[in-house]
Design an enzyme around this catalytic site. Structure first.
Site, PDB file in Angstrom:
ATOM      1  N   LYS A 101       0.705  -0.977   0.166  1.00 52.70           N
ATOM      2  CA  LYS A 101      -0.321  -0.244  -0.269  1.00 52.70           C
ATOM      3  C   LYS A 101       0.717   1.681  -0.329  1.00 52.70           C
ATOM      4  O   LYS A 101       0.685   2.259  -0.454  1.00 52.70           O
ATOM      5  CB  LYS A 101      -1.185  -0.023   1.294  1.00 52.70           C
ATOM      6  CG  LYS A 101      -1.727  -0.958   0.822  1.00 52.70           C
ATOM      7  CD  LYS A 101      -2.689  -0.123   1.907  1.00 52.70           C
ATOM      8  CE  LYS A 101      -4.166  -1.282   1.986  1.00 52.70           C
ATOM      9  NZ  LYS A 101      -5.668  -1.224   2.636  1.00 52.70           N
ATOM     10  N   LYS A 113      -4.592 -11.862  -6.568  1.00 53.31           N
ATOM     11  CA  LYS A 113      -5.958 -11.734  -5.629  1.00 53.31           C
ATOM     12  C   LYS A 113      -6.984 -10.993  -6.415  1.00 53.31           C
ATOM     13  O   LYS A 113      -6.323  -9.630  -6.896  1.00 53.31           O
ATOM     14  CB  LYS A 113      -5.937 -12.038  -3.845  1.00 53.31           C
ATOM     15  CG  LYS A 113      -5.376 -10.938  -3.638  1.00 53.31           C
ATOM     16  CD  LYS A 113      -5.576 -10.364  -1.875  1.00 53.31           C
ATOM     17  CE  LYS A 113      -5.036  -8.702  -1.816  1.00 53.31           C
ATOM     18  NZ  LYS A 113      -5.757  -7.908  -0.671  1.00 53.31           N
ATOM     19  N   LYS A 119      -9.667  -4.305  -4.845  1.00 51.09           N
ATOM     20  CA  LYS A 119     -10.787  -3.494  -4.730  1.00 51.09           C
ATOM     21  C   LYS A 119     -10.691  -2.164  -5.457  1.00 51.09           C
ATOM     22  O   LYS A 119     -10.112  -1.329  -6.408  1.00 51.09           O
ATOM     23  CB  LYS A 119     -11.622  -3.627  -3.824  1.00 51.09           C
ATOM     24  CG  LYS A 119     -10.601  -3.255  -2.396  1.00 51.09           C
ATOM     25  CD  LYS A 119     -12.179  -2.638  -0.930  1.00 51.09           C
ATOM     26  CE  LYS A 119     -11.194  -2.775   0.099  1.00 51.09           C
ATOM     27  NZ  LYS A 119     -12.434  -3.531   1.090  1.00 51.09           N
TER      28      LYS A 119
HETATM   29  P1  TYM Z   1     -10.097  -6.473   4.265  1.00 51.34           P
HETATM   30  O1  TYM Z   1     -11.132  -4.990   4.517  1.00 51.34           O
HETATM   31  O2  TYM Z   1      -8.708  -5.896   2.685  1.00 51.34           O
HETATM   32  O3  TYM Z   1     -11.224  -7.683   3.708  1.00 51.34           O
HETATM   33  C1  TYM Z   1     -12.466  -7.999   3.655  1.00 51.34           C
HETATM   34  C2  TYM Z   1     -11.947  -9.558   4.682  1.00 51.34           C
HETATM   35  O4  TYM Z   1     -12.464  -9.825   2.919  1.00 51.34           O
HETATM   36  C3  TYM Z   1     -10.566 -11.000   2.281  1.00 51.34           C
HETATM   37  N1  TYM Z   1     -10.705 -11.020   1.154  1.00 51.34           N
HETATM   38  C4  TYM Z   1     -10.537 -11.784   0.383  1.00 51.34           C
HETATM   39  N2  TYM Z   1     -10.781 -13.356   0.653  1.00 51.34           N
HETATM   40  C5  TYM Z   1     -10.776 -14.438  -0.376  1.00 51.34           C
HETATM   41  N3  TYM Z   1     -10.168 -13.872  -2.083  1.00 51.34           N
HETATM   42  C6  TYM Z   1      -9.892 -12.778  -1.821  1.00 51.34           C
HETATM   43  N4  TYM Z   1      -9.515 -12.065  -3.480  1.00 51.34           N
HETATM   44  C7  TYM Z   1      -9.895 -11.470  -0.733  1.00 51.34           C
HETATM   45  N5  TYM Z   1      -9.832 -10.158  -1.249  1.00 51.34           N
HETATM   46  C8  TYM Z   1     -10.389  -9.683   0.613  1.00 51.34           C
HETATM   47  C9  TYM Z   1      -9.878 -10.070   3.766  1.00 51.34           C
HETATM   48  O5  TYM Z   1      -8.782 -11.517   3.388  1.00 51.34           O
HETATM   49  C10 TYM Z   1     -10.772 -10.086   4.910  1.00 51.34           C
HETATM   50  O6  TYM Z   1     -11.354 -11.553   5.304  1.00 51.34           O
HETATM   51  N6  TYM Z   1      -7.464  -5.703   7.859  1.00 51.34           N
HETATM   52  C11 TYM Z   1      -8.789  -6.434   7.377  1.00 51.34           C
HETATM   53  C12 TYM Z   1      -9.848  -5.605   8.382  1.00 51.34           C
HETATM   54  C13 TYM Z   1     -10.155  -6.107   9.634  1.00 51.34           C
HETATM   55  C14 TYM Z   1      -9.655  -7.240  10.025  1.00 51.34           C
HETATM   56  C15 TYM Z   1      -9.351  -7.027  11.963  1.00 51.34           C
HETATM   57  C16 TYM Z   1      -9.901  -8.769  10.219  1.00 51.34           C
HETATM   58  C17 TYM Z   1      -9.630  -5.003  10.957  1.00 51.34           C
HETATM   59  N7  TYM Z   1      -9.813  -5.216  11.414  1.00 51.34           N
HETATM   60  C18 TYM Z   1      -9.910  -7.941  12.816  1.00 51.34           C
HETATM   61  C19 TYM Z   1      -9.746  -9.492  10.958  1.00 51.34           C
HETATM   62  C20 TYM Z   1      -9.925  -8.988  12.428  1.00 51.34           C
HETATM   63  C21 TYM Z   1      -8.616  -6.018   6.194  1.00 51.34           C
HETATM   64  O7  TYM Z   1      -8.479  -4.801   5.573  1.00 51.34           O
HETATM   65  O8  TYM Z   1      -9.620  -6.588   5.755  1.00 51.34           O
END
Ligand code: TYM
Length: 329
Positions: free
Chosen positions: A113, A196, A199
Site C-alpha cells: 500500500k 488476488k 478492490k
Molecule cells: P479487508 O477489508 O481488506 O478485507 C475483508 C475480508 O475479505 C478478505 N478478502 C479476500 N478473501 C478471499 N479472496 C480475496 N481476493 C479477498 N480479498 C479480501 C480479507 O482477507 C478479509 O477477511 N485488515 C482487515 C480488516 C480487519 C480485520 C480486523 C479482520 C481489521 N481488523 C480484525 C479480522 C480481524 C482488512 O483490511 O480486510
C-alpha cells in the site's frame, strides 16, 4: 463447552467484491451457530489512506447492511462499528508499546500500500494498522479469526503480541487462530488469475457486490482462461480453477458434482452458467442491502446496540491490561 469467541471485520473503503464475500462473509454466516461471533465494520482502519468523509459514512452503513443482508443475525452475533467503541484505539496504543518497528516494516500489506508514494509518505496510521487489528482481535479474548488468506500475516502479529504480553505481564490473552476456508481463501482476479481479486485493481478484476446483472455477465464472459477445453479443478489452470471455485462456493456443490455437470461442455457454457448463478445470488443480496440502506434508523439502532454489547465485553479486558502494565486504575 463454551463456544469459541470469533472476531472479524471488513474495511468500509471502496466497494466490497465477491472475494470479500466468499473469503470472509460467507464463512462467517456458516459458522454463526458454532461460535460466539463479533463482526465489526473497521472504519478506523479505512482512514489510514485518504478518504472522502461523505463516501466513508455511506460505506460504513453499506458494509454493515451487507453483513446483515448476507445473513448475519444481530440478535445472535454482535455487529458494530469500530470507532463507536473507543477501547479499540486505546488497546492499540498499549500494544504499540510492545511492538517493534521491524515487525511492522515486514508487513507485506504495508509494503504494497505504501509502494506508490514510498514509506516516507505513508501515514503513521497505515504503518500502525496491524497493531490496531491486533487490538480488535485481542480485546475480546478472541480465539479464532475467519479471514481470507491475505490477512494471515496480520493475524500472526496478533498471535505474537498476545504471546509477548502474556510472557512479560502474565497470562492475559488467548492466542487466536486464523480460520481459512479450504476453498475460497484467495479468490483471484478475473482479468489476471495470478493475482488476488482486489478492490484497488481495475473494475475488470473484480465483481462488486453492487454490480448490475449486465456488468456481472460481461465481466465473467471476459474472464481470462486458457486454451484448454475440459472442465476440471486443476490448480495449474489458474483462470479456470478460479471460475470453478466461485461456482462451487455459490452453488454449494462438490468438485465431483461440478465436474460431472460440465462433462462434455465448454468454457463458454461454464461462463454462461456461472454468470446466471452469481446474478441469481447477488440480486436478492442487493435488494436486502438497499432495504437496510433505506432504513438508516433501523441500521443505527442495530449498530448502537452492537456497540454497547461490544463495549461491555471489552471493558474488563482493557482494565486488566492497564492494571498489568502498572497503570493505576
Ligand atoms: P479487508 O477489508 O481488506 O478485507 C475483508 C475480508 O475479505 C478478505 N478478502 C479476500 N478473501 C478471499 N479472496 C480475496 N481476493 C479477498 N480479498 C479480501 C480479507 O482477507 C478479509 O477477511 N485488515 C482487515 C480488516 C480487519 C480485520 C480486523 C479482520 C481489521 N481488523 C480484525 C479480522 C480481524 C482488512 O483490511 O480486510
Amino acid at each position: 463447552m463454551a463456544k469459541k469467541v470469533v472476531f472479524s471485520g471488513i474495511q468500509p473503503s471502496g466497494v466490497l467484491h465477491i472475494g470479500n464475500y466468499l473469503g470472509a462473509i460467507q464463512q462467517w454466516v456458516e459458522g454463526q451457530a458454532k461460535y460466539d461471533n463479533i463482526f465489526c465494520v473497521v472504519d478506523l482502519h479505512a482512514i489510514t489512506v485518504p478518504q472522502d468523509p461523505k463516501e466513508l459514512t455511506d460505506n460504513i452503513y453499506r458494509t454493515a447492511a451487507t453483513y446483515l443482508a448476507a445473513g448475519i443475525n444481530p440478535r445472535q452475533s454482535i455487529v458494530f462499528v469500530q470507532s463507536q467503541v473507543p477501547a479499540h484505539a486505546e488497546l492499540a496504543w498499549l500494544l504499540n508499546t510492545i511492538t517493534t518497528m521491524g515487525e511492522l516494516s515486514r508487513m507485506t500489506q504495508f509494503k504494497d500500500k505504501s509502494q506508490k508514494g514510498g514509506s516516507g509518505r505513508a501515514s503513521v496510521g497505515l504503518f500502525d494498522y496491524p497493531v490496531l487489528m491486533a487490538a480488535d482481535i485481542l480485546l475480546y479474548g478472541t480465539q479464532a479469526v475467519p479471514v481470507g488468506e491475505d490477512q494471515t500475516q496480520h493475524v500472526e502479529l496478533a498471535r505474537d503480541l498476545a504471546q509477548r504480553f502474556n510472557h512479560r505481564f502474565g497470562k492475559t490473552f488467548p492466542v487466536p487462530e486464523v480460520i481459512l476456508r479450504k476453498s475460497g481463501a484467495r479468490i483471484m482476479g478475473l482479468d489476471d488469475p495470478t493475482k488476488k481479486m482486489s478492490k484497488s485493481a481495475s473494475p475488470a478484476n473484480y465483481i462488486a457486490l453492487t454490480d448490475s446483472s449486465d456488468v456481472i455477465r460481461k465481466k465473467i464472459m471476459r474472464a481470462v482462461t486458457d486454451s484448454g477445453s475440459t472442465i476440471k479443478f486443476d490448480p495449474k489452470r489458474a483462470g479456470l480453477h478460479n471460475l470453478l471455485t466461485i461456482y462451487q462456493l455459490f452453488s454449494g456443490q462438490t468438485e465431483a458434482q461440478i465436474e460431472r455437470h460440465f462433462a462434455g461442455k465448454g468454457y463458454g457454457d461454464l461462463k454462461r452458467e456461472l454468470a446466471d448463478l452469481v446474478i441469481g445470488k447477488l440480486t436478492p443480496l442487493q435488494t436486502k442491502i438497499e432495504h437496510y440502506m433505506k432504513n438508516k434508523r433501523l441500521l443505527d439502532a442495530i449498530l448502537k446496540s452492537g456497540a454497547k454489547r461490544a463495549a461491555r465485553l471489552a471493558h474488563p479486558m482493557l482494565t486488566e491490561v492497564k492494571r498489568k502494565l502498572g497503570l493505576a486504575q
